[in-house]
Design a protein around this motif. Structure first.
Motif, PDB file in Angstrom:
ATOM      1  N   ASP A   1       0.817  -1.209   0.000  1.00 45.08           N
ATOM      2  CA  ASP A   1       0.000   0.000   0.000  1.00 45.08           C
ATOM      3  C   ASP A   1       0.855   1.265   0.000  1.00 45.08           C
ATOM      4  O   ASP A   1       0.328   2.369  -0.079  1.00 45.08           O
ATOM      5  CB  ASP A   1      -0.928   0.004   1.220  1.00 45.08           C
TER       6      ASP A   1
ATOM      7  N   ASP B   1      -7.591   0.484  -4.475  1.00 45.21           N
ATOM      8  CA  ASP B   1      -6.394  -0.084  -5.104  1.00 45.21           C
ATOM      9  C   ASP B   1      -5.178  -0.003  -4.192  1.00 45.21           C
ATOM     10  O   ASP B   1      -4.175  -0.677  -4.436  1.00 45.21           O
ATOM     11  CB  ASP B   1      -6.086   0.636  -6.418  1.00 45.21           C
ATOM     12  N   TYR B   2      -5.238   0.831  -3.179  1.00 51.48           N
ATOM     13  CA  TYR B   2      -4.140   0.932  -2.218  1.00 51.48           C
ATOM     14  C   TYR B   2      -4.540   0.333  -0.873  1.00 51.48           C
ATOM     15  O   TYR B   2      -3.986   0.666   0.153  1.00 51.48           O
ATOM     16  CB  TYR B   2      -3.719   2.397  -2.075  1.00 51.48           C
ATOM     17  N   ASP B   3      -5.507  -0.536  -0.937  1.00 57.80           N
ATOM     18  CA  ASP B   3      -6.074  -1.110   0.297  1.00 57.80           C
ATOM     19  C   ASP B   3      -6.082  -2.628   0.128  1.00 57.80           C
ATOM     20  O   ASP B   3      -7.120  -3.273   0.208  1.00 57.80           O
ATOM     21  CB  ASP B   3      -7.502  -0.559   0.473  1.00 57.80           C
ATOM     22  N   ARG B   4      -4.882  -3.156  -0.099  1.00 51.56           N
ATOM     23  CA  ARG B   4      -4.765  -4.551  -0.523  1.00 51.56           C
ATOM     24  C   ARG B   4      -5.366  -5.536   0.476  1.00 51.56           C
ATOM     25  O   ARG B   4      -5.812  -6.607   0.102  1.00 51.56           O
ATOM     26  CB  ARG B   4      -3.288  -4.905  -0.765  1.00 51.56           C
ATOM     27  N   ASP B   5      -5.351  -5.203   1.753  1.00 48.74           N
ATOM     28  CA  ASP B   5      -5.914  -6.117   2.750  1.00 48.74           C
ATOM     29  C   ASP B   5      -7.343  -5.750   3.119  1.00 48.74           C
ATOM     30  O   ASP B   5      -7.986  -6.460   3.879  1.00 48.74           O
ATOM     31  CB  ASP B   5      -5.039  -6.134   4.000  1.00 48.74           C
TER      32      ASP B   5
ATOM     33  N   HIS C   1     -11.957  -3.020  13.767  1.00 41.29           N
ATOM     34  CA  HIS C   1     -11.085  -1.923  14.200  1.00 41.29           C
ATOM     35  C   HIS C   1     -11.199  -1.678  15.699  1.00 41.29           C
ATOM     36  O   HIS C   1     -12.204  -2.007  16.328  1.00 41.29           O
ATOM     37  CB  HIS C   1     -11.409  -0.654  13.406  1.00 41.29           C
TER      38      HIS C   1
ATOM     39  N   THR D   1       2.735   2.635   2.333  1.00 37.58           N
ATOM     40  CA  THR D   1       2.834   3.492   3.523  1.00 37.58           C
ATOM     41  C   THR D   1       4.241   3.536   4.104  1.00 37.58           C
ATOM     42  O   THR D   1       4.598   4.533   4.732  1.00 37.58           O
ATOM     43  CB  THR D   1       1.860   3.026   4.624  1.00 37.58           C
TER      44      THR D   1
ATOM     45  N   TYR E   1      -5.049 -12.234   2.894  1.00 33.88           N
ATOM     46  CA  TYR E   1      -5.351 -10.846   3.228  1.00 33.88           C
ATOM     47  C   TYR E   1      -4.212 -10.228   4.034  1.00 33.88           C
ATOM     48  O   TYR E   1      -4.403  -9.273   4.762  1.00 33.88           O
ATOM     49  CB  TYR E   1      -6.677 -10.774   3.995  1.00 33.88           C
TER      50      TYR E   1
ATOM     51  N   ILE F   1      -4.274   2.179   9.814  1.00 31.83           N
ATOM     52  CA  ILE F   1      -5.607   1.591   9.657  1.00 31.83           C
ATOM     53  C   ILE F   1      -6.297   2.074   8.396  1.00 31.83           C
ATOM     54  O   ILE F   1      -7.317   1.522   8.013  1.00 31.83           O
ATOM     55  CB  ILE F   1      -6.504   1.849  10.887  1.00 31.83           C
TER      56      ILE F   1
ATOM     57  N   ARG G   1      -0.992  -9.215   2.787  1.00 31.47           N
ATOM     58  CA  ARG G   1      -0.095  -9.035   1.645  1.00 31.47           C
ATOM     59  C   ARG G   1       1.330  -8.699   2.061  1.00 31.47           C
ATOM     60  O   ARG G   1       2.275  -9.040   1.370  1.00 31.47           O
ATOM     61  CB  ARG G   1      -0.629  -7.937   0.708  1.00 31.47           C
TER      62      ARG G   1
ATOM     63  N   THR H   1      -8.565  -3.219   4.877  1.00 28.18           N
ATOM     64  CA  THR H   1      -8.899  -2.655   6.184  1.00 28.18           C
ATOM     65  C   THR H   1      -9.440  -1.231   6.101  1.00 28.18           C
ATOM     66  O   THR H   1     -10.200  -0.814   6.975  1.00 28.18           O
ATOM     67  CB  THR H   1      -7.677  -2.664   7.114  1.00 28.18           C
TER      68      THR H   1
ATOM     69  N   PRO I   1      -4.582   2.766   5.058  1.00 24.65           N
ATOM     70  CA  PRO I   1      -3.589   2.948   3.995  1.00 24.65           C
ATOM     71  C   PRO I   1      -4.222   3.240   2.640  1.00 24.65           C
ATOM     72  O   PRO I   1      -3.587   3.862   1.795  1.00 24.65           O
ATOM     73  CB  PRO I   1      -2.872   1.587   3.961  1.00 24.65           C
TER      74      PRO I   1
END
Lengths: 317, 317, 317, 317, 317, 317
Positions: free
Chosen positions: A293, B289-293, C257, A295, C290, B248, C292, B295, B250
């Motif tokens: 991502d 697209d930047y939230d691969r998991d 969360h 970060t 999940y 939390i 990654r 969350t 990304p």
């Protein structure tokens, strides 16, 4: 009209060549004229688990473009200061040449780059690569000491030698401690199991290292933590991104849970920037393949740009 | 038998069409009969770095299905309250129509959707899309003011104009401040460098904005932070997901380290939901697209469902 | 020469077959001779949202290799103790056989594995799989009670039955409470909406469960939290990785969360390890698809190796 | 003005609720009035390696929105035909209810859905889910036979029973062959090792299956391959996405290299659509967690929309 | 010693600033002195589904560094030719300035860049961005025609206007056809459903476009396909990466299965490079967020470097 | 009952420790008793672009478990042969010890492993790591020649020396050619630019290498290609996974478009397995961090298991 963007380019973050902070790339290391010179050290043969820190410099450079919007510097409303404003002289030296399969040759090229920055009177800021690149970085200060090293890291990195390895990413602080021009080590963030066994800790303590865990630093607070670092001595800051918590820095070779949060490190560094003369910086172990991502690279860029801004602000004052 | 699932469907989270919270989709905006109407605003031409907020509404809808298990509402054991219980009237309006390359046309369609919700007497909850979609959302309240805007965000978003851009994601709070029906701004979470330069901060302060950083809000605590928001005025809440910490959240265009944690925002919003009348909400800048998991989308869904639950609970009481 | 690596292998983390901690794999469950026996339970048909916990054991095993460098155990500079030093007897039993489409047959195989460990006098440490695998784990203690269960989890998992489902991942604590040899439940970390409706909470309270949210435990601190767990009773620890915050444990089926941070759980478990006899452990719901960046599996490995180290250290003392 | 988009919505692919092809969602299965009814069957407890086909229906639905631009159907310049033009009656039934840990109950719900479509006179198109969902799909035709099954697949799926498993994803063709209303099987694409051992092949051949590998079909060409399928009989098409090559269908549980390319399957199916009456379709084993770039779901959507278009075109003609 | 690397840098692909092919970056567009000038056009507000082509130029530049090893050009053993050898004059112009929310302003800046290259006598090679960036690219040739456009693409992109949109990524070929200096269009690879409806095809045919599908071109072979392109006319090549098959080009906004393979395009372009004068090139729609393994960007870089090498080789001859 | 799974384990692919093909792990290299011995060589300091081949052995092992279902070997319906049936003696030796920063020490350990296999009379099958690991593999045959090497690769790997590097992944074929026991090289699949410059090709041709591109091999067909390999000589097969097309092998350090498809290589190798005595195999450059969907590792496992099956089948015959 009156706004400062009327002429020139809007220059959005996603536009343009990815040099560090979109500052000028100076390929000729004899022509450096800057306050800060950023050098990539894309070496990662020293890693013991997940590889990929060789792409750290590119990832940090690209992430740093996020923070290049605004032409007039970075206004911080909490400090009411504009950092990195007009007149800031930062350049990107590109990367040291790396020779695959050859650790010594690669390290020598990194040392050459740091020396070039120093000779030009610029503060070298080196982007790793794995933590072994700190070895040539510190060596480059051989005739410019004494320096005290402040390390932000999960791991002690104080292994002497194993199976003949003396220049891997578990060895840099030991190699630093052996140098005459290194007068002390503040090793903060150290926690959990790592490649340094008990003997390494004993050796580090004997050398006089101040070893503090995240919880110990957290209990102290930024002011008291900074107070443990000697005053009146030039500081070299080495930041292993795994000193930070995996929640914000997953993209690294050997993550270790329970690490520092952003402001814990940033406030500590800001104090040092005001109080000591910071003569060199490296930030290592960003491994973008584990940073899906992005970060971690953003964290590295954000820390470095803020730190550089504060160093330069302190110099001017 | 006695349990409430004997008849009907088990309806596990991974089963079924992804509307928001699996609530009914009402395609005909003249037929809305609900307390809350959720509208997607998949517009992202206003972004200045990483794109993709156009898929935010879909991602939040899919994530929201995680919280749709249980037929009898969401029991919160800390509050000993069942939120979103039987009788809750929430609908999903689908998305506003977006016209590529056309910012004004797209914004107009979003405004139309928010107005449709308001005309039906429903609280509009708009899913961005980038933060520029707040501009038509606020405009839709033109004849329903006064409103005070509470913004959770890393960035001030108070740029007036640059290179002709007045409706990008760096402009919404400036555009809001210009509206007669907007009486004030609480801008919380603001930190670090962004597209708003010093002039923007000066302008915002002149307008009367209450600008607070994450550290300032954290030092205050939720109660004192909420006390800074005026009582007795209708609130419009705009949540830029990058107000939260990248650990939390990304999955957003311009992450900024050092952000809010979950309960810091949730407790603050819960107080406002009890104390003020919340007349509209938007949550923006989720970029899957930047939230691969996943969350970030889960965070967005969890915040919205909890906030909606608390708003409706307060209304009933 | 003097260093302990002169002979033998360097054995870097990335080298070698991925058994748990690179400890010996003992395929013959009649030949277990160990203090701790690690069993994989790759069952995930009990999940209600994101699947993939079947690959949890493999992911945790691979992540655990990160912590296997150093031949002489894991030196903890904060405790000044070397955990898992020479003499540690840990083995990897491999996985229980799983039968697709068949929940009962799969659970029976898991129970058989845990019983084999117990019969060999080893502490069973079971790697899920989804939380339903706790059901056979607890059943395996039927003739070895009484045990008190300490659960770290976001969700209460106290559903009795829905649509005929009694052995899914929402049911384990209810199934445990029904067992004669289970004398009590400490359910810590419970928060937000989940599959357990209000009746489940009422039932759990009636059974005598101590239900505490993350915020409640955080307010107490580790010592006071541990003090809520009865002394003098054998403990079975069940850790749902979603008890942790999504920032460090994104790789799980149903993230929630507002969860625990690393040291909050680790300090609590360390106290229990010193004070109570811990007779069994499971860690469930790691879903590597999940995860990654791999931090969730690293967290699971880091927690387990530290917990095992502390249990064995306490036993020796 | 003259263009057909002047009124109504532009309705770009990224806008709107993700039903299949953005066709209407009909929640009431007694109210189906359509030529084609699409049903999700998000069941994946039958998988033997990588899970996640439960999210197949959602992924295919979202991918199908890519193909919903254009209001006037899909013009194919090679055929000079507009498929799926005005008048097309396709609806999305949503998903069959799935009961975790319960294979039979879940399959029964899928069968109910397919029967509902058939009773309404619509062609059922079922989105898996793993290949075991073909079992209830075929059972739903019990009183509507005879049907011949055309299978596109890497694996024979003709296992009778192992460890009690008869309804997993290795069993569907065996279960089909046992049904009276199934008169034959064309099993195309079968290659490489799979869960079916030699006995399974012997049994299938005894049943009369026509088993052809990818290379054999490729050598024949689409026309000759189609000629192997009996004329004058109603066809049920079952497409396991792993029949395609992993290069275009990586996102599946058990990929097998050497598979079909896009046009090899599409041309074959187009011939069947013209020549036979296709009475039902399923497409299974899309597992989006292994489809990071989304091409597998796009393939599934593209194949289904083209196949449906050709079936409906043939019907009209 | 004799090898050419004794002096200077080894310059491995992962080392150094990512300009295109590691060629020199020339920020001053009045100082271009090159045969080929590469310009980034990171504009993607014209996309209708997946966004992210704005990061195409950066991704292609980084991928191109893979092909920069070897100092002495690229030796092709099949042709027995060294392309891009010493003396090659290629420069990277950086990116055109993009103005978010403003399509016309952004396009104007792109046109300015292409014109700068042309005025310097360099062949402009523009890296998209979405296909709408072809519009200003073609406009820049207004006074340098006539040109014939060869398009490699899955989609016809011949939409006139919809909802007021005339400059999105579905419109460029229509816009080109309207220009006086454009004498014809070869549109190859066109397949499947897209945003161009039947009217668009009719219009294109009326204009004289040669529309060929992948299967039609494949049946012809490279030589016969090239023969369809008029001889003796200057060519402008526009390559939409989605003309290639999703198996090798997944990282694009609107993938379409059944596309070209690598050599099908490369051989065709090589013939044109030998036979015609190629005066300009663009390559568009690389969207790195959907290119998780990086093969799409590598494809783009590989195609462009090979094409440029062949163009320059032909010029010299 | 009669089926072969009634006793013992079902042993699904996702269950159990990941050794190669789930065959027995033999840690004691003096106790090897097998026809084939699989050795991991997780060395990647020789890479020149993307790193990560150090995790190749683990990835291939895990992928190989997919093909371990079925207890009775792998039935191939096209050949009507059961490969790898009962009686097959394959073992997994684990990994050679790798010493970070030390190329020679690491290579020496790999050579030791291959020699151990040879001394036990087993065919060594080595899993890279980068292609430099072929150097010690070939050296291990020094007293067991003559051997002819068949290389499947995109790159010639015939660099002599650059900047002192002689043992990187661009050098192995040159190093092999220098060995007395290597009588010839068949280098198939070579294409596009690489680290080998023209001199390298000249040298290779002088040595007598048979250099063929993918297109040249494709034009020949498998039979004619195999006919170019000398008969009656022992073969060592070295497969660089980048010899395959990036569409099926994205997960590698230096992908090159235009590569081999699955059956092109498999049919060629099958002919060699029948005709020549294959005495050793390595498969290198699988880099799982660039193999997000896992297809590359699956390809490697599928190729190796099929090749081993065919070699053992030929031996028995």
């Amino acid at each position: 009209m009156t706004n400062s963007y009327d002429s020139g380019r809007l220059n959005l973050p996603f536009v343009g060549i990815s040099t560090f902070g979109k500052y000028e790339y100076v390929a000729d290391w004899n022509a450096i004229d800057a306050d800060v010179a950023v050098l990539g050290a894309p070496f990662d043969f020293g890693t013991q688990w997940r590889p990929g820190a060789r792409f750290g410099p590119r990832a940090i450079r690209e992430a740093s473009t996020l923070f290049s919007f605004g032409h007039a510097g970075a206004y911080d409303h909490e400090d009411d200061v504009t950092y990195l404003g007009p007149g800031t002289k930062i350049i990107d030296m590109g990367d040291a040449d790396i020779v695959h399969t050859q650790t010594e040759a690669s390290h020598a090229n990194i040392e050459k780059g740091v020396r070039a920055a120093l000779e030009a009177g610029a503060i070298p800021v080196t982007l790793g690569g794995d933590h072994s690149i700190n070895i040539p970085c510190v060596r480059a200060f051989a005739d410019r000491g004494p320096i005290h090293i402040v390390q932000i890291d999960a791991h002690l990195d104080f292994v002497d030698e194993r199976h003949g390895v003396r220049y891997g990413h578990g060895n840099p602080m030991r190699r630093a401690a052996e140098q005459d021009h290194v007068t002390g080590l503040s090793q903060f963030g150290i926690r959990n199991v790592s490649s340094t066994a008990k003997e390494g800790y004993d050796d580090a303590r004997r050398f006089g290292s101040d070893i503090q865990s995240v919880r110990q630093i957290r209990a102290l607070g930024a002011e008291a933590a900074a107070a443990r670092v000697p005053e009146g001595v030039n500081l070299y800051i080495t930041i292993d991104i795994d000193g930070f918590d995996p929640s914000i820095a997953p993209g690294t070779g050997t993550p270790s849970h329970g690490g520092f949060l952003y402001y814990e490190v940033m406030e500590f560094l800001a104090i040092l920037a005001r109080r000591n003369c910071i003569v060199g910086v490296d930030l290592v172990e960003v491994a973008p393949d584990y940073d899906r991502d992005g970060t971690t690279a953003i964290l590295a860029a954000q820390v470095l740009l803020n730190l550089i801004g504060r160093i330069l602000h302190a110099r001017k004052a």
